[in-house]
Design a protein around this motif. Sequence first.
Motif, PDB file in Angstrom:
ATOM      1  N   TYR A 123       2.639   1.610  -1.741  1.00  0.00           N
ATOM      2  CA  TYR A 123       1.928   1.986  -0.525  1.00  0.00           C
ATOM      3  C   TYR A 123       1.953   0.835   0.479  1.00  0.00           C
ATOM      4  O   TYR A 123       1.927  -0.333   0.106  1.00  0.00           O
ATOM      5  CB  TYR A 123       0.473   2.354  -0.845  1.00  0.00           C
ATOM      6  CG  TYR A 123       0.339   3.597  -1.685  1.00  0.00           C
ATOM      7  CD1 TYR A 123       0.335   4.868  -1.101  1.00  0.00           C
ATOM      8  CD2 TYR A 123       0.225   3.498  -3.069  1.00  0.00           C
ATOM      9  CE1 TYR A 123       0.217   6.011  -1.877  1.00  0.00           C
ATOM     10  CE2 TYR A 123       0.104   4.639  -3.854  1.00  0.00           C
ATOM     11  CZ  TYR A 123       0.103   5.888  -3.249  1.00  0.00           C
ATOM     12  OH  TYR A 123      -0.014   7.013  -4.030  1.00  0.00           O
ATOM     13  N   GLY A 124       2.000   1.194   1.757  1.00  0.00           N
ATOM     14  CA  GLY A 124       1.946   0.187   2.805  1.00  0.00           C
ATOM     15  C   GLY A 124       3.274  -0.455   3.136  1.00  0.00           C
ATOM     16  O   GLY A 124       3.336  -1.316   4.009  1.00  0.00           O
ATOM     17  N   SER A 201      -1.522   1.401   6.113  1.00  0.00           N
ATOM     18  CA  SER A 201      -2.275   1.129   4.892  1.00  0.00           C
ATOM     19  C   SER A 201      -3.656   1.742   5.020  1.00  0.00           C
ATOM     20  O   SER A 201      -3.978   2.428   5.994  1.00  0.00           O
ATOM     21  CB  SER A 201      -2.376  -0.383   4.662  1.00  0.00           C
ATOM     22  OG  SER A 201      -3.107  -0.989   5.707  1.00  0.00           O
TER      23      SER A 201
END
Length: 242
Positions: A123-124, A201
């Motif tokens: 993620y991110g 995020s």
Amino acid sequence: MAQDTQTPSAPAQPETATRSESFVFGIPQNGLERKQRQVLHDEPPPLGPNSELTYIGKPTVRYDGPAKAMGTGMYTADVHLPGMLYARMVDATIPHGRIVSIDTSAAEQLPGVRAVHVIEHVYGAAELRDPKQELPSRYPVIRYAGQPIAGVAATSQQIADDAAKLVKVQYDAMPFVVDRAAARAADAPMVFPGPADEAGSAGGGGGPKGVRQTGNVHGPQSKQSGDPEKGFAEADVIVESE
């Protein structure tokens, strides 16, 4: 009889009144210059030398210094709570490639290990605009050395460290470069097989979407606010460097 007298005050400065001020401009690597400029009379003066300032350029008292020097200071590592676990990440040992398999059995059987988690989504990080451009895989593609692959939780830091070393990862290595200029070359190995945008995020953020991408180069993106030419014309100095 007493008579009140008032000292006549100084005439108010007109808003257009200015004063001459000396300032230094430029970039240290390319050289600095000193120049005079006219500023409004009510503009705050520049900072004086450090010797005349109260805090800037002065040492700061470290009130925790004695405790740290004597070993009595409390750090995060000194905190021990009931049932607390310790973690260690398993990081990629190659800078670019695919994960063929991950064997966590030996780590899971080590006494004191409470859990081993294999990362299946990052993620991110940047994400492909068209996920179909990349071959489907259970594991994320390794795009940089040290990318987290899995995490271990154990009853002590030493056990967590030992367990992380027992995780066996088989890779299918892919070409890579480590120099930024080389990565921008037209024939450089692709970090992503197609255009990719920086994902947001939990705290927001993320990169601009739909920006042109050529090879590994994302952009350039052009934005304009105000009148640059007018700003240049009104500037006291213009410094250009790379």
